[in-house]
Motif scaffolding. Sequence first.
Motif, PDB file in Angstrom:
ATOM      1  N   GLN A 403       0.850  -1.189   0.000  1.00  0.00           N
ATOM      2  CA  GLN A 403       0.000   0.000   0.000  1.00  0.00           C
ATOM      3  C   GLN A 403       0.884   1.237   0.000  1.00  0.00           C
ATOM      4  OE1 GLN A 403      -3.774   0.105   2.314  1.00  0.00           O
ATOM      5  NE2 GLN A 403      -2.952  -1.667   3.392  1.00  0.00           N
ATOM      6  N   PHE A 404       0.497   2.210  -0.829  1.00  0.00           N
ATOM      7  CA  PHE A 404       1.143   3.515  -0.792  1.00  0.00           C
ATOM      8  C   PHE A 404       0.298   4.426   0.092  1.00  0.00           C
ATOM      9  CE2 PHE A 404       2.522   2.082  -5.136  1.00  0.00           C
ATOM     10  CZ  PHE A 404       3.868   1.945  -4.823  1.00  0.00           C
ATOM     11  N   GLN A 405       0.915   4.968   1.126  1.00  0.00           N
ATOM     12  CA  GLN A 405       0.202   5.812   2.073  1.00  0.00           C
ATOM     13  C   GLN A 405       0.777   7.222   2.034  1.00  0.00           C
ATOM     14  OE1 GLN A 405       0.777   3.545   5.705  1.00  0.00           O
ATOM     15  NE2 GLN A 405      -1.188   2.506   5.457  1.00  0.00           N
ATOM     16  N   GLY A 406      -0.114   8.214   1.969  1.00  0.00           N
ATOM     17  CA  GLY A 406       0.338   9.598   1.894  1.00  0.00           C
ATOM     18  C   GLY A 406      -0.828  10.566   1.804  1.00  0.00           C
ATOM     19  N   HIS A 407      -1.816  10.250   0.977  1.00  0.00           N
ATOM     20  CA  HIS A 407      -2.986  11.115   0.876  1.00  0.00           C
ATOM     21  C   HIS A 407      -3.715  11.151   2.218  1.00  0.00           C
ATOM     22  CE1 HIS A 407      -2.967  12.027  -3.409  1.00  0.00           C
ATOM     23  NE2 HIS A 407      -2.685  10.762  -3.676  1.00  0.00           N
ATOM     24  N   THR A 408      -4.076  12.346   2.647  1.00  0.00           N
ATOM     25  CA  THR A 408      -4.771  12.501   3.927  1.00  0.00           C
ATOM     26  C   THR A 408      -6.288  12.483   3.771  1.00  0.00           C
ATOM     27  OG1 THR A 408      -4.613  14.908   3.715  1.00  0.00           O
ATOM     28  CG2 THR A 408      -2.865  13.784   4.928  1.00  0.00           C
ATOM     29  N   ASP A 409      -6.768  12.370   2.551  1.00  0.00           N
ATOM     30  CA  ASP A 409      -8.196  12.200   2.267  1.00  0.00           C
ATOM     31  C   ASP A 409      -8.290  11.236   1.096  1.00  0.00           C
ATOM     32  OD1 ASP A 409     -10.912  12.442   2.319  1.00  0.00           O
ATOM     33  OD2 ASP A 409     -10.950  14.628   2.255  1.00  0.00           O
ATOM     34  N   GLY A 410      -9.499  10.948   0.645  1.00  0.00           N
ATOM     35  CA  GLY A 410      -9.686   9.932  -0.382  1.00  0.00           C
ATOM     36  C   GLY A 410      -8.820  10.152  -1.614  1.00  0.00           C
ATOM     37  N   ALA A 411      -8.236   9.054  -2.128  1.00  0.00           N
ATOM     38  CA  ALA A 411      -7.496   9.096  -3.394  1.00  0.00           C
ATOM     39  C   ALA A 411      -8.507   8.933  -4.520  1.00  0.00           C
ATOM     40  CB  ALA A 411      -6.442   7.992  -3.431  1.00  0.00           C
ATOM     41  N   SER A 412      -8.621   9.938  -5.386  1.00  0.00           N
ATOM     42  CA  SER A 412      -9.742   9.998  -6.314  1.00  0.00           C
ATOM     43  C   SER A 412      -9.419   9.585  -7.740  1.00  0.00           C
ATOM     44  CB  SER A 412     -10.297  11.433  -6.342  1.00  0.00           C
ATOM     45  OG  SER A 412      -9.261  12.343  -6.654  1.00  0.00           O
ATOM     46  N   CYS A 413      -8.141   9.648  -8.149  1.00  0.00           N
ATOM     47  CA  CYS A 413      -7.809   9.373  -9.550  1.00  0.00           C
ATOM     48  C   CYS A 413      -6.377   8.871  -9.646  1.00  0.00           C
ATOM     49  CB  CYS A 413      -8.011  10.625 -10.405  1.00  0.00           C
ATOM     50  SG  CYS A 413      -7.304  12.132  -9.686  1.00  0.00           S
ATOM     51  N   ILE A 414      -6.080   8.217 -10.780  1.00  0.00           N
ATOM     52  CA  ILE A 414      -4.793   7.527 -10.897  1.00  0.00           C
ATOM     53  C   ILE A 414      -4.434   7.340 -12.358  1.00  0.00           C
ATOM     54  CG2 ILE A 414      -5.895   5.252 -10.855  1.00  0.00           C
ATOM     55  CD1 ILE A 414      -3.476   4.265  -9.189  1.00  0.00           C
ATOM     56  N   ASP A 415      -3.122   7.358 -12.650  1.00  0.00           N
ATOM     57  CA  ASP A 415      -2.628   7.010 -13.980  1.00  0.00           C
ATOM     58  C   ASP A 415      -1.162   6.607 -13.857  1.00  0.00           C
ATOM     59  OD1 ASP A 415      -2.805   6.491 -16.650  1.00  0.00           O
ATOM     60  OD2 ASP A 415      -2.711   8.579 -17.317  1.00  0.00           O
ATOM     61  N   ILE A 416      -0.721   5.789 -14.813  1.00  0.00           N
ATOM     62  CA  ILE A 416       0.653   5.287 -14.808  1.00  0.00           C
ATOM     63  C   ILE A 416       1.428   6.020 -15.892  1.00  0.00           C
ATOM     64  CG2 ILE A 416       2.105   3.245 -15.061  1.00  0.00           C
ATOM     65  CD1 ILE A 416      -0.310   1.572 -14.231  1.00  0.00           C
TER      66      ILE A 416
END
Length: 562
Positions: A403-416
Amino acid sequence: MQTSSQSSQQLKFTTSDSCDRIKDEFQFLQAQYHSLKLECDKLASEKSEMQRHYIMYYEMSYGLNIEMHKQAEIVKRLNAICAQVLPYLSQEHQQQVLGAIERAKQVTPPEMNSIIRVVMLHACCPQQQLQAHQLSQLQGLALPMTPLPLGLTPPTLPTVTSSSGLFSLSSILASQAHLAKEEKATPLELHSSCSSCEFMSHMNCLQPNFWSHCNIGNEIHNFGADVHHHLVFPNRSYSFYLSADGHMQPVSFPHDALVGPGIPRHARQIHTLTHGEVVCAVTISTSTHHVYTGGKGCVKMWDISQPGNKSSMAQLDCLNRDNYIRSCKLLPDGRTLVVGGEASTLSIWDLASPTPRIKAELTSSAPACYALAISPDSKVCFSCCSDGNIVVWDLHNQTLVRQFQGHTDGASCIDIANDGVKLWTGGLDSTVRCWDLREGRQMQQHDFTSQIFSLGHCPTGDWLAVGMESSNVEVMHVSKTDKYQLRLHESCVLSLKFACCGKWFISTGKDNLLNAWRSPYGASIFQSKESSSVLSCDLSPDDSYIVTGSGDKKATVYEIIY
């Protein structure tokens, strides 16, 4: 007794008289009411007429602005042609042409009006009179009348007809007549707004179960099947370059911004897929034959390879019946579909079997998944969770890797990223973060002033486009300070996707708009306004089709025209 009788008669007379007076006053007030009502109706009618005229004049101004942009582009190209031809002329003719060009640059508005009058007279004057009038007018303007180089013929003035001319208003007026007919059904919105039925607030549009508070209307306004390129707001800039010190400057687009290989001209709507619920997630197969739409509790599969009315081929019941699908991703081979949404589990579907079936479920501690991404080698799935964590899943063994942890609220979007090594995520904590997939650590963090709802990484370059709750799209270079801010959306930007060629991308929003942008500086290629908020979008791997999911319980498929 006699006195009492007289008093009674007097009282009786007085009461009757009072009633008559009350009746007269009532009739007078009623007449006043009717008079005021007529005045009010008249004012309302005048207001409607004024609004109609305002819309008409606005559209006329809009059309004239487009004409001005066209003429400016023509002048630019003519200058380029002159510059190419000039070296082939004799020295004498070069001087004459240069003098003519310089004089043309100094033409004043009164002189231009005189030239326009000459052009318009061409339609009604006999040829001989016209030539004489042209000569006198041009001599009066002191325009150089030089002999042309050998082999060149003198130009003739164009005929002004109902469909041509420098600033012909006939086509604009015709569009106004068409606009007046459709005014009641599709009123012009000078500033793009949300659907007639609001379906969510800005602040909680990415929270679990927000769809339960939706009030999605079913008003569907027909819009043109073709979505043509146009200048959306010609009277104001919408793309700005942001320097490192925060200075903002309007962008001057290059002359080839909207032309060239891989740049579409417009898009044509070819299918409407009636899902039956709000479509929060869409994806299109590599073969472009199938589209998958995610709504409440299920994903539907559609065959778009044939024309005609569409009904779903299959329905994949996922999660719980009352929970919305938030993301669905196909593996490149088209045989596996990963589905996530407002539940703690991800569903992995086998599409290669005669009937689609669930072959695995992945469970995390987060109550919801907002977005999914698949690694280029199809071995790993990344899940953006409502608790801010990014969960990495091994698809072959169906196990949680890290797991990558860092966002303090919901992670909403992603791309590679295109190198397959870096992972980009955006969150409701107003940050965009970059993760190193080899070392499992955070590499970069970019802070914004607005919640991040969508993002996409350019497949062929180092640009990242970010869609925000504030309605802006920002395109930033991932290793330099270069950044562009694009302002055509009028509400939060809910989804975003780059074309595989990397030259352009699309974004959709709560303002019902689908925008196509030139990368990275954001010239508007084309725009479509749908009948409700556009919640999701996808582009086919060959950049031939766009599919969108919207709040009016349908998905729309567009064919991209080059």
